[in-house]
Write an enzyme that holds these catalytic residues in place. Structure first.
Site, PDB file in Angstrom:
ATOM      1  N   HIS A 197       0.822  -1.210   0.000  1.00  0.00           N
ATOM      2  CA  HIS A 197       0.000   0.000   0.000  1.00  0.00           C
ATOM      3  C   HIS A 197       0.860   1.267   0.000  1.00  0.00           C
ATOM      4  CE1 HIS A 197      -4.090   1.276  -0.002  1.00  0.00           C
ATOM      5  NE2 HIS A 197      -4.231   1.554   1.271  1.00  0.00           N
ATOM      6  N   ASN A 217      -6.392   6.539   4.051  1.00  0.00           N
ATOM      7  CA  ASN A 217      -7.818   6.753   3.810  1.00  0.00           C
ATOM      8  C   ASN A 217      -8.289   8.155   4.160  1.00  0.00           C
ATOM      9  OD1 ASN A 217      -7.704   4.084   3.102  1.00  0.00           O
ATOM     10  ND2 ASN A 217      -8.848   3.344   4.867  1.00  0.00           N
ATOM     11  N   ASP A 268      -0.728   2.907  -5.190  1.00  0.00           N
ATOM     12  CA  ASP A 268      -0.820   1.486  -5.523  1.00  0.00           C
ATOM     13  C   ASP A 268      -2.139   1.187  -6.226  1.00  0.00           C
ATOM     14  OD1 ASP A 268      -1.996   2.093  -2.849  1.00  0.00           O
ATOM     15  OD2 ASP A 268      -2.609  -0.001  -2.936  1.00  0.00           O
ATOM     16  N   ASN A 300      -9.367   3.872  -1.384  1.00  0.00           N
ATOM     17  CA  ASN A 300      -9.905   4.781  -0.368  1.00  0.00           C
ATOM     18  C   ASN A 300      -9.107   6.077  -0.226  1.00  0.00           C
ATOM     19  OD1 ASN A 300     -12.160   3.231   0.278  1.00  0.00           O
ATOM     20  ND2 ASN A 300     -10.971   1.961   1.676  1.00  0.00           N
TER      21      ASN A 300
END
Length: 190
Positions: A19, A65, A90, A111
Site C-alpha cells: 500500500h 484513507n 498502488d 480509499n
C-alpha cells in the site's frame, strides 16, 4: 510549480508494504532529484526542481484513507491548482510492476483517492498507478495491501520505482499525453 504526492501510511510498520508503494516511489524520486525531505507536521515535504520545473514533494499525509483534507490544505498553502498535482499510488487491479498514468477519473475503489476526490471536489488531477497485483484467492484485499512485498517483488521493486520516476519526469517536462503514450503501453515495460 508541480506537486508530487506519494500515498502511503505513516510509520515503520507500513513503510515497506504494498500500500506504500507511492511513498516508496516518492522517497526514491527525492533521492534521484537531490531534493531533501523534511518533516512538516504529519507529512514529509521537499522543494526542488526536475530540470527547469519547480516541484514540491509530499507524503505520507497521514492515514491513507484520510489523505484528502491534508492534501487540500497543502494545495491551498502553496496555491497550487489540482491540474498541477501528480498522485502516485498502488493499484491492486493491475499486475505487479505495471504503470498507468491517468489524467483524471474516479477512485477505482482506492480509499485514499476517494478521500482526495472528495476533498478536492474535482477528478482533474494526474494519477500514476503502480500495480501491486491481486491477492491470492480467499485472501482479504485489506490484509494483502498491508503486507510487505514478497522477496521476488522486493528484488524487482527498484526498477519499477525508477520507471515511475521517469514517468513523473515526463509528465512534468513533456505533459501527461506524452507520458501516457510512453509509459502506459505494456511494450514500454519490457
Amino acid at each position: 510549480m508541480w506537486i508530487v504526492v506519494g500515498l502511503g501510511n505513516p510509520g515503520t510498520r507500513y513503510a515497506t508494504t504494498r500500500h506504500n508503494v507511492g511513498a516508496l516511489a516518492l522517497k526514491r524520486a527525492a533521492a534521484s532529484w537531490s531534493i531533501p525531505l523534511r518533516q512538516a507536521g504529519a507529512r514529509m515535504v521537499g522543494e526542488g526542481s526536475i530540470g527547469s520545473n519547480r516541484v514540491l514533494l509530499a507524503g505520507p499525509l497521514g492515514w491513507m484513507n484520510e489523505s484528502g483534507p491534508p492534501l487540500r490544505a497543502l494545495l491551498n498553502d502553496y496555491q497550487i491548482s489540482p491540474d498541477r498535482l501528480i498522485v502516485i499510488h498502488d493499484d491492486l487491479d493491475m499486475e505487479f510492476g505495471r504503470l498507468r498514468l491517468r489524467r483524471a477519473g474516479g477512485s477505482g475503489g482506492h480509499n485514499g483517492l476517494k478521500s482526495i476526490l472528495q476533498s478536492l471536489g474535482t477528478p482533474e488531477f494526474c494519477r500514476l498507478k503502480i500495480g501491486i497485483g491481486r491477492p491470492a484467492p480467499g485472501q482479504d484485499s485489506a490484509d494483502y495491501v498491508l503486507e510487505p512485498f514478497s522477496d521476488e517483488e522486493t528484488e524487482r521493486l527498484p526498477d519499477i520505482l525508477d520507471r515511475a520516476i521517469r514517468a513523473v519526469e515526463c509528465v512534468v517536462a513533456e505533459g501527461i499525453e506524452a507520458a501516457m503514450n510512453r509509459f502506459n503501453p505494456l511494450a514500454s515495460e519490457a
